[in-house]
Scaffold this active site. Structure first.
Site, mmCIF file in Angstrom:
data_model
loop_
_atom_site.group_PDB
_atom_site.id
_atom_site.type_symbol
_atom_site.label_atom_id
_atom_site.label_comp_id
_atom_site.label_asym_id
_atom_site.label_seq_id
_atom_site.Cartn_x
_atom_site.Cartn_y
_atom_site.Cartn_z
ATOM 1 N N SER A 129 0.807 -1.218 0.000
ATOM 2 C CA SER A 129 0.000 0.000 0.000
ATOM 3 C C SER A 129 0.839 1.267 0.000
ATOM 4 C CB SER A 129 -0.938 0.000 1.205
ATOM 5 O OG SER A 129 -0.205 -0.097 2.424
ATOM 6 N N GLY A 160 8.086 -0.554 0.794
ATOM 7 C CA GLY A 160 7.623 -0.368 2.164
ATOM 8 C C GLY A 160 8.134 -1.459 3.076
ATOM 9 N N ALA A 161 7.681 -1.449 4.310
ATOM 10 C CA ALA A 161 8.042 -2.480 5.297
ATOM 11 C C ALA A 161 6.918 -2.579 6.309
ATOM 12 C CB ALA A 161 9.365 -2.149 5.980
ATOM 13 N N ASP A 162 6.802 -3.749 6.920
ATOM 14 C CA ASP A 162 5.771 -3.967 7.932
ATOM 15 C C ASP A 162 6.269 -3.653 9.338
ATOM 16 O OD1 ASP A 162 3.737 -5.078 6.115
ATOM 17 O OD2 ASP A 162 5.207 -6.681 5.852
ATOM 18 N N LYS A 181 9.278 -7.829 6.271
ATOM 19 C CA LYS A 181 8.486 -7.585 5.075
ATOM 20 C C LYS A 181 7.757 -8.877 4.717
ATOM 21 C CE LYS A 181 10.322 -5.517 1.603
ATOM 22 N NZ LYS A 181 9.025 -4.787 1.403
ATOM 23 N N GLY A 182 6.737 -8.736 3.876
ATOM 24 C CA GLY A 182 6.016 -9.917 3.431
ATOM 25 C C GLY A 182 4.569 -9.955 3.851
ATOM 26 N N GLU A 207 10.574 -9.470 -3.673
ATOM 27 C CA GLU A 207 11.116 -8.211 -3.156
ATOM 28 C C GLU A 207 12.582 -8.365 -2.790
ATOM 29 O OE1 GLU A 207 7.023 -6.346 -1.168
ATOM 30 O OE2 GLU A 207 8.335 -7.647 0.002
#
Length: 332
Positions: free
Chosen positions: A114, A170-172, A182-183, A191
């Site tokens: 997103s 982006g990153a979580d 990530k993922g 990625e």
């Protein structure tokens, strides 16, 4: 400063609700107050307390600040409060990353998710306007590939362009040493293979993704082969560096880690995903990454250790940039 004595109680005869009902246009200070009220209510500030504060002369800017709103000054007409949504923060940081790090003639890695969506959008805009020229890009998922093609971004692969000038994604979750999880969108294999080849890896996040450690705030995704996946999950749970984790098979869509279906989620590569849940932060992310990589059945994990060059962060106070700290390697 607020000088209008009109009460802000919605049921008051002269209140904001009454003014709306009779078609009166609210003054700017009142519209600002009205916008801040719902956020303040969530912070334990009652309507009556808020009303007394505003009519008693408390600054609309101060109340809006407490509510977590952005305040835009309009000179003599007074302040106007605007709520800054999470999507707006993502757009700001996505656009800035392209403006600051992408130049004509570059090979660019396009992330997935997103936040990365807005970076891809910005590349397309600048190519269309002519501000960027001779840029080619490598997408990290089928979703990003579809978006890029729709925007007219020329696409290539690592087979023909093995070195990227920059990758943006982006990153979580981000720890103080710029290690990442990530993922969440299920694209971490593609990625990682792309972003590992970038001279500069720019990570774009809003400030809710900054955490003291990796694990508890966002499950760590691991892409695995479907064959004997339950056995692979048990092996992962037994790894020393991942002690205490619970491996949960992702169900439904691979695009998120919510259970939204009754069948295993399948990645772009035809594999399953385990989401590793932790109660405590990983002590040594690099060791966890190494042990996962050595596990038979694991295709790729969502720990991006020591890969980020810079993290661009959007928050209510604006955009900040955090570079990889010196000595980061000693804290893995």
């Amino acid at each position: 400063r607020t000088q209008n004595p009109i009460a802000t109680e919605p049921n008051s005869p002269l209140g904001l609700g009454a003014m709306h009902r009779f078609g009166a246009r609210l003054p700017r200070w009142a519209r600002c107050a009205q916008g801040a009220a719902p956020q303040l209510a969530g912070r334990g500030v009652s309507k009556r307390t808020f009303a007394g504060s505003v009519s008693g002369g408390v600054s609309c800017l101060a109340m809006a600040g407490l509510a977590g709103l952005a305040v835009v000054s309009t000179g003599a007409r007074g302040p106007v409060c605007l709520a800054v949504s999470q999507d707006e923060l993502k757009k700001q940081v996505g656009y800035k990353s392209v403006d600051d790090y992408v130049r004509s003639g570059m090979v660019v890695g396009l992330g997935t998710g997103s936040t990365a969506y807005f970076a891809v959008e910005r590349v397309g805009q600048k190519l269309k306007s002519g501000e960027l020229k001779d840029v080619v890009a490598i997408p990290t998922s089928k979703r990003t590939e579809e978006q890029a093609r729709a925007l007219g971004i020329p696409l290539v692969t690592l087979d023909t362009h093995p070195i990227l000038d920059v990758a943006i994604d982006g990153a979580d979750s981000v720890d103080p040493y710029l290690n990442l999880v990530k993922g969440g969108g299920g694209a971490h294999f593609r990625e990682k293979i792309v972003e590992a080849q970038a001279k500069t890896f720019v990570v774009i996040v809003d400030d809710t993704k900054l955490h003291d450690g990796l694990g508890p705030k966002f499950p760590i995704p691991v892409e695995i082969v479907p064959f004997c996946h339950e056995h692979t999950a048990r092996v992962i749970e037994a790894l020393a560096a991942l002690k205490g984790c619970k491996a949960v098979l992702r169900m439904g869509s691979a695009d998120n880690n919510k259970c939204d279906g009754d069948k295993p989620a399948v990645t772009d590569n035809g594999n399953y995903i385990l989401d590793l849940h932790f109660e405590k932060a990983l002590k040594h992310p690099s060791q966890a990454a190494e042990q996962l990589k050595r596990t038979i059945g694991v295709v790729e994990h969502g720990l991006f250790v020591g890969m980020a060059s810079v993290v661009v962060i959007a928050g209510k106070d604006g955009i900040s940039v955090k570079n990889k700290p010196r000595g980061w390697f000693s804290r893995l």
